[in-house]
Design an enzyme around this catalytic site. Structure first.
Site, PDB file in Angstrom:
ATOM      1  CE  LYS A  26      -2.169   9.982   9.394  1.00 25.64           C
ATOM      2  NZ  LYS A  26      -2.209   9.826   8.051  1.00 25.64           N
ATOM      3  NE  ARG A  97      -0.525  13.218   7.175  1.00 26.29           N
ATOM      4  CZ  ARG A  97       0.336  13.415   8.225  1.00 26.29           C
ATOM      5  NH1 ARG A  97       0.446  14.679   9.142  1.00 26.29           N
ATOM      6  NH2 ARG A  97       1.079  12.495   8.855  1.00 26.29           N
ATOM      7  N   GLY A 106      -4.910   0.666   4.026  1.00 25.85           N
ATOM      8  CA  GLY A 106      -6.103   0.320   3.095  1.00 25.85           C
ATOM      9  C   GLY A 106      -6.789   1.577   2.912  1.00 25.85           C
ATOM     10  CG  MET A 108      -6.713   8.562  -0.502  1.00 28.92           C
ATOM     11  SD  MET A 108      -7.259  10.007  -0.811  1.00 28.92           S
ATOM     12  CE  MET A 108      -6.155  11.246   0.213  1.00 28.92           C
ATOM     13  NE  ARG A 370       1.320   4.986  13.580  1.00 30.81           N
ATOM     14  CZ  ARG A 370       1.230   4.688  12.437  1.00 30.81           C
ATOM     15  NH1 ARG A 370      -0.133   4.963  11.792  1.00 30.81           N
ATOM     16  NH2 ARG A 370       2.369   4.265  11.627  1.00 30.81           N
ATOM     17  NE  ARG A 590     -13.452 -32.154  24.091  1.00 33.09           N
ATOM     18  CZ  ARG A 590     -12.785 -31.273  24.395  1.00 33.09           C
ATOM     19  NH1 ARG A 590     -11.595 -31.183  24.801  1.00 33.09           N
ATOM     20  NH2 ARG A 590     -13.022 -30.143  23.988  1.00 33.09           N
ATOM     21  NE  ARG A 646     -17.456 -34.964  27.475  1.00 31.03           N
ATOM     22  CZ  ARG A 646     -17.264 -34.407  26.463  1.00 31.03           C
ATOM     23  NH1 ARG A 646     -17.859 -33.136  26.194  1.00 31.03           N
ATOM     24  NH2 ARG A 646     -16.606 -34.635  25.342  1.00 31.03           N
ATOM     25  CD  GLU A 773     -23.285 -30.879  27.000  1.00 30.01           C
ATOM     26  OE1 GLU A 773     -22.545 -30.772  26.175  1.00 30.01           O
ATOM     27  OE2 GLU A 773     -23.161 -32.095  27.709  1.00 30.01           O
ATOM     28  CB  SER A 792     -18.868 -27.649  33.601  1.00 34.89           C
ATOM     29  OG  SER A 792     -17.769 -27.112  32.366  1.00 34.89           O
ATOM     30  CG  ASN A 796     -17.699 -26.068  22.083  1.00 40.73           C
ATOM     31  OD1 ASN A 796     -17.535 -25.164  22.151  1.00 40.73           O
ATOM     32  ND2 ASN A 796     -16.699 -27.232  22.204  1.00 40.73           N
ATOM     33  CG  ASP A 797     -23.268 -30.360  22.315  1.00 40.55           C
ATOM     34  OD1 ASP A 797     -23.625 -30.464  21.307  1.00 40.55           O
ATOM     35  OD2 ASP A 797     -22.434 -31.044  22.869  1.00 40.55           O
ATOM     36  CB  CYS A 859     -15.429 -26.859  29.987  1.00 40.95           C
ATOM     37  SG  CYS A 859     -17.118 -27.670  29.340  1.00 40.95           S
ATOM     38  CE1 TYR A 879     -14.230 -24.721  35.013  1.00 40.82           C
ATOM     39  CE2 TYR A 879     -15.133 -24.482  37.055  1.00 40.82           C
ATOM     40  CZ  TYR A 879     -14.967 -25.243  36.042  1.00 40.82           C
ATOM     41  OH  TYR A 879     -15.732 -26.267  35.605  1.00 40.82           O
TER      42      TYR A 879
HETATM   43  P1  ADP Z   1      -0.064   7.329   6.527  1.00 42.29           P
HETATM   44  O1  ADP Z   1      -1.149   7.269   7.387  1.00 42.29           O
HETATM   45  O2  ADP Z   1       0.287   6.265   5.750  1.00 42.29           O
HETATM   46  O3  ADP Z   1       1.429   7.283   7.505  1.00 42.29           O
HETATM   47  P2  ADP Z   1       0.483  10.178   6.362  1.00 42.29           P
HETATM   48  O4  ADP Z   1      -0.719  10.957   6.201  1.00 42.29           O
HETATM   49  O5  ADP Z   1       1.108   9.960   7.586  1.00 42.29           O
HETATM   50  O6  ADP Z   1       0.067   8.689   5.792  1.00 42.29           O
HETATM   51  O7  ADP Z   1       1.571  10.544   5.159  1.00 42.29           O
HETATM   52  C1  ADP Z   1       2.399   9.840   4.375  1.00 42.29           C
HETATM   53  C2  ADP Z   1       3.717  10.366   4.367  1.00 42.29           C
HETATM   54  O8  ADP Z   1       3.557  11.712   3.927  1.00 42.29           O
HETATM   55  C3  ADP Z   1       4.543  10.665   5.758  1.00 42.29           C
HETATM   56  O9  ADP Z   1       5.686  10.305   5.593  1.00 42.29           O
HETATM   57  C4  ADP Z   1       4.269  12.016   6.234  1.00 42.29           C
HETATM   58  O10 ADP Z   1       5.117  12.250   6.956  1.00 42.29           O
HETATM   59  C5  ADP Z   1       4.223  12.801   4.905  1.00 42.29           C
HETATM   60  N1  ADP Z   1       3.547  13.881   5.155  1.00 42.29           N
HETATM   61  C6  ADP Z   1       2.152  14.186   5.505  1.00 42.29           C
HETATM   62  N2  ADP Z   1       1.735  15.215   5.393  1.00 42.29           N
HETATM   63  C7  ADP Z   1       3.017  16.164   5.404  1.00 42.29           C
HETATM   64  C8  ADP Z   1       3.244  17.439   5.159  1.00 42.29           C
HETATM   65  N3  ADP Z   1       2.376  18.489   5.500  1.00 42.29           N
HETATM   66  N4  ADP Z   1       4.412  17.908   5.074  1.00 42.29           N
HETATM   67  C9  ADP Z   1       5.390  16.786   4.516  1.00 42.29           C
HETATM   68  N5  ADP Z   1       5.303  15.563   4.894  1.00 42.29           N
HETATM   69  C10 ADP Z   1       3.902  15.267   4.883  1.00 42.29           C
HETATM   70 MG    MG Z   2       1.917   8.266   8.848  1.00 42.32          MG
HETATM   71 MG    MG Z   3      -0.401   6.016   3.793  1.00 37.52          MG
END
Ligand code: ADP
Ligand code: MG
Ligand code: MG
Length: 902
Positions: A26, A97, A106, A108, A370, A590, A646, A773, A792, A796-797, A859, A879
């Site tokens: 990001k 972020r 997963g 924050m 991204r 086999r 085999r 093997e 070959s 596994n063995d 194999c 191969y």
């Molecule tokens: P994730 O990785 O879960 O996508 P983000 O960091 O991209 O988390 O943020 C979650 C949401 O918050 C996204 O929709 C993003 O566009 C919005 N957001 C993040 N930073 C800002 C900001 N500075 N101003 C407005 N919206 C924001």
């Molecule tokens: Mg995002």
């Molecule tokens: Mg998020």
């Protein structure tokens, strides 16, 4: 001194796109977007190295290391935005972020509106001229900060968020239903009550000082790197813990400032199908994650997308125009700007982009871009399209293919006929294609309750990740194409139908009600992720189509590969399937599997239980025609390519009957007593059959077995030759550990072959080789090569014997080893390159030192596992051989191995 903070803003940036390891994906892309003239709110990135300091030396050390740099960076943001942290008239608000090298659910959740307090809220109110907006932002901030940073989000799935509870009771008190019905005074009241809740639950008052808020949030991002969800995600995706996450701090822009503001997500191409069409969703007057959270039904960005959506959702044109218009219609100028930004970004990154944007009072801002996650089908189509559009070259197109993801394209889809008969209960959005059928579960942590389950949720959240991975498919009642469920499912290549609005879910009763029917947990449903249909019961599936773009990728793979790919197949059908997938030969056929069907097993048992050579030869003579015709079928299916057969390998005990009635039947058939049968069976029992009387040890004790098999192979090949079919047998002796064993068996085979040649008055060429093997075979491969036309590697063995892990018993401890990190991978799935790999390498080198042209392959199961295939290429195998459905994966992996070799 090390640099830990990288600023960006106003068309300048200290970082750039290729600094992902340091700045996270990001952060690196926020910097890059600045550099290429895309509007991005200013901010800064704290590097992943700081996360490592945080984890190794603790919080104080990390904060001390970056404090001066962070203060300078905040000052820059203040300067660029003309605001001040905590200011009463012109406050600076930021988002905090997380952002690892690769995008990782997963981690924050983002905290928005950080910097708000009782003073700053007045400033925002004044500045925006919208008091309600200011207090709504404040209310959201306290809630988000409380949940995410102060850990007030409920742990258990039945508990309700304390802030939501407060809102619910205020709604009840006021007799209102929606968040948007709250008055400004209500929102003020909520902020007070929220803060009281924070004090009550955490024992500390809510931090009012923006700096304290900022440090709290930054540290929470670092903490989240080590939470269970993030650890689990890293585990299933093989991401090392050492990478760490970066933290992005960025000036806020507001999509919730009224009707001229909006927020959305967009893709430069379709992430589900790969179609080259700009698409995405937005919401007017909304902030942050409102679009992905599935709280309101988002609208489409393009007019075309909006029309397609309306058709799927059964919305007529009038209703669409009035209630769900596209951005192209509501804000045509901004739309045009967004459209050119997405083109610019795709041109720049030369890959499909997934972007987040916010429109604040008529001004467009980009918040993220991204390379978009995509389904296997989209991966293939986008790579081929971009190649044909001249955006990328052949090599790049191939490098865009993740071999394992091809799996999705190779698996069954619903049978069209079966689909016609199916009862469609509901229609949602086709969020992630494919077909899934399974039993309903309502909670992600119960996804393993049934062998095939379908996870049914109102909406999913990052906590559900593990269960989503286990379930065959995912159905949600709410949320759009970019909801959490949809995005995650596409990433996993898992079938998903989202936003099936007519489905009512009752978590407590564990039921879902739809189309007037009540379905219970455990009931079967079927999802069609390509059409959005939700069907009652089990729907038959059928094999997918592998032509078109898929075939083009396969051709590309062949163009760049060095190794060839064979298949492991024991039947003509499997051989045909594999050939259809592009297998060039059979690496392992086999023969023992051929002994189980129908009458054969009887003859086989007679042979095993025979007391004398004569008896044994008699039953072998019964087996001969079966074997011969099996080989004819397989050789014909692989005509023109080598087929490695085999000879008999498993301990004989595996073939004898173990239940009483079958034993009696056998006694009858053979005309001997039950006692005689039982004592013979007892004779065959071994303490450790895997290290016992098996492999070439059988053929050495009973040369007549080897002779029969050799005869069947040669006769089959000659019969086909007579019909003009090009059969190419390669006879393989299993479990050789010494050259003498191989010599012994080779003599039997060559003598038999000569016998058959003279009987038939014709000859064919055949190869004679061995499996490597047993570790001793690898260690003495130079000697063994003398007698062998080919090797070959039976990994596994070889893995079993090198580690000393019995494959049949490893299930008891391997999971624990993986959990404790004693092993990184299951060595029976992913070749242990450091250990077993050395034996492979040595075997190849020693073998070729004696016979430079020695043909060498693999194999074991590993022959279809991409990282193992790469290794095989690096040690010079000719191969790899794998199960039919892995053939395309191995072909791409083999090509990538060759391409990425320096
Ligand atoms: P994730 O990785 O879960 O996508 P983000 O960091 O991209 O988390 O943020 C979650 C949401 O918050 C996204 O929709 C993003 O566009 C919005 N957001 C993040 N930073 C800002 C900001 N500075 N101003 C407005 N919206 C924001
Ligand atoms: Mg995002
Ligand atoms: Mg998020």
């Amino acid at each position: 001194m090390a640099k830990y903070v990288y600023t960006f803003g106003n068309g300048k940036a200290e970082g750039k796109a290729d600094m992902k390891n340091l700045l996270g994906g990001k952060g690196a892309n926020l910097a890059e977007m600045n550099l290429i003239g895309v509007p991005v709110p200013p901010g800064f990135t704290i590097t992943t190295e700081v996360c490592t300091i945080y984890n190794e030396q603790g919080k104080d050390a990390a904060v001390a290391a970056i404090k001066p740099e962070v203060e300078k960076a905040v000052a820059l943001v203040e300067e660029l935005t003309g605001t001040k942290f905590g200011d009463k008239t012109n406050p600076c608000l930021v988002s905090v972020r997380s952002g690892a090298r690769v995008s990782m659910p997963g981690m924050m959740d983002t905290v928005l509106n950080l910097g708000l307090n009782d003073l700053a809220v007045e400033g925002i109110s004044l500045k925006s001229g919208n008091e309600r907006f200011a207090w709504d932002s404040y209310r959201r901030f306290v809630q988000m900060y409380g949940d995410v940073v102060l850990g007030m989000k409920p742990e258990s799935k039945e508990d309700i968020d304390p802030f939501e509870a407060i809102m619910e009771s205020l709604k009840e008190e006021n007799g209102i239903e929606l968040d948007t019905d709250f008055s400004t005074d209500d929102l003020k009241k909520l902020v007070v009550q929220f803060k009281e809740a924070v004090l009550k639950v955490t024992g500390k008052s809510f931090p009012d000082d923006p700096w304290e808020q900022l440090w709290g949030a930054v540290c929470a991002v670092f903490d989240s790197w080590m939470n269970d969800r993030a650890i689990y995600y890293r585990k299933i995706n093989g991401i090392p813990a050492e990478w760490g996450t970066a933290v992005n701090v960025q000036a806020m822009v507001f999509g919730n400032m009224g009707e001229t503001s909006a927020t959305g997500v967009a893709f430069s191409r379709d992430a589900g199908t790969g179609e080259d069409i700009f698409n995405g969703e937005y919401l007017i007057n909304a902030q942050g994650e409102d679009v992905v959270a599935g709280i309101r039904t988002p609208q489409q960005i393009t007019l075309e997308g909006s029309k397609r959506w309306a058709e799927l959702a059964g919305v007529d044109e009038d209703l669409r125009k009035s209630h769900f218009p596209s951005l192209e219609e509501t804000m045509p100028k901004i739309y045009a700007e967004l459209n050119s930004v997405q083109e610019k970004l795709e041109d720049h990154y030369k890959d499909m982009q997934d972007l987040e944007f916010t429109i604040q009072d008529g001004k467009l801002w980009l918040l993220q871009t991204r390379n978009g996650k995509r389904t296997g089908a989209a991966m293939v189509k986008i790579a081929v399209d971009m190649l044909e559009q001249g955006i990328i070259d052949k090599k790049t197109a191939l490098l865009r293919i993740e071999p394992n993801k091809l799996d999705e394209l190779l698996h069954p889809v619903f049978d069209l006929e079966a689909m016609k008969r199916a009862v469609v209960l509901a229609k949602g959005l086709p969020a992630s294609p494919g077909a899934a059928t399974g039993q309903i579960v309502f909670f992600a942590d119960e996804a393993d309750k049934f062998k095939s389950s379908v996870l049914v949720r109102i909406e999913t959240s990052p906590e559900d990740l593990e269960g989503m991975n286990i379930a065959r498919g995912i159905l949600t009642a709410r949320g759009g194409m970019t909801s959490h469920a949809a995005v995650v499912a596409r990433g996993m290549g898992k079938c998903c139908v989202s936003g099936a609005g007519t489905v009512r879910i009752d978590y407590r009763a564990r039921t879902m009600t739809v189309a007037g029917k009540v379905l219970q947990e455990g009931d079967w449903i079927s999802l069609n992720g390509s059409t959005g249909e939700v069907c009652e019961g089990k729907v038959d599936t059928k094999n997918p189509d592998i032509g078109g773009d898929f075939a083009k990728i396969m051709d590309l793979a062949d163009e760049f590969t060095r190794m060839s790919v064979r298949t492991n197949a024991d039947t003509p059908h499997d051989a045909q399937v594999a050939r259809g997938f592009g297998a060039k030969g059979i690496g392992l056929c086999r023969t023992e599997h051929m002994f189980f069907e129908g009458e054969r097993i009887k003859a086989m048992r007679e042979m095993i239980l025979a007391e004398t050579i004569e008896e044994r030869e008699k039953s072998l003579a019964k087996l001969l025609p079966y074997q011969r015709s099996d080989f004819e079928g397989i050789f014909e299916a692989m005509a023109g390519y080598g087929v490695t057969v085999r000879l008999l390998d498993p301990p004989l005990h595996e073939f004898v009957p173990h239940n009483k009635s079958a034993q009696e039947e056998l006694a009858n058939d053979m005309g001997i007593t039950m006692d005689a049968i039982l004592s013979k069976i007892e004779d065959l029992a071994e303490f450790n059959p895997m290290l016992g009387h098996r492999g070439c040890r059988l053929g050495i004790t009973y040369p007549e077995i080897t002779a029969m098999q050799a005869r069947a192979i040669i006769e089959a090949a000659l019969n086909l030759k007579a019909k003009g079919i090009d059969a190419r047998p390669e006879i393989m002796i299993p479990l050789v550990g010494t050259i003498a064993e191989l010599k012994n068996q080779a003599t039997v085979i060559r003598d038999t072959a000569e016998e058959v040649f003279s009987e038939k008055g014709d000859r064919i060429d055949f190869l004679l080789g061995t499996m490597i093997e047993i570790p001793r075979a690898a260690l003495t491969a130079d000697l063994i090569a003398e007698e062998a036309d080919f090797f070959s590697f039976g990994t596994n063995d070889l893995t079993q014997m090198t580690f000393g892990y019995s494959r049949d018993d490893a299930g008891k401890f391997l999971p624990i080893y993986l959990d404790k990190g004693i092993l990184k991978n299951d060595p029976f799935q992913v070749l242990d390159q450091t250990g077993v790999g050395q034996l492979v390498k040595m075997g190849v080198e020693k073998g070729r030192s004696n016979k430079p042209k020695l043909k060498v392959g693999i194999c074991g199961e590993h022959g279809g596992e991409p990282s193992s295939v790469m290794f095989c290429d690096s040690v010079g195998l000719d191969y790899v051989s794998c199960s039919p459905y892995r053939v395309p994966i191995a072909r791409v992996a083999a090509a990538l191995a060759n391409l990425t070799k320096s």
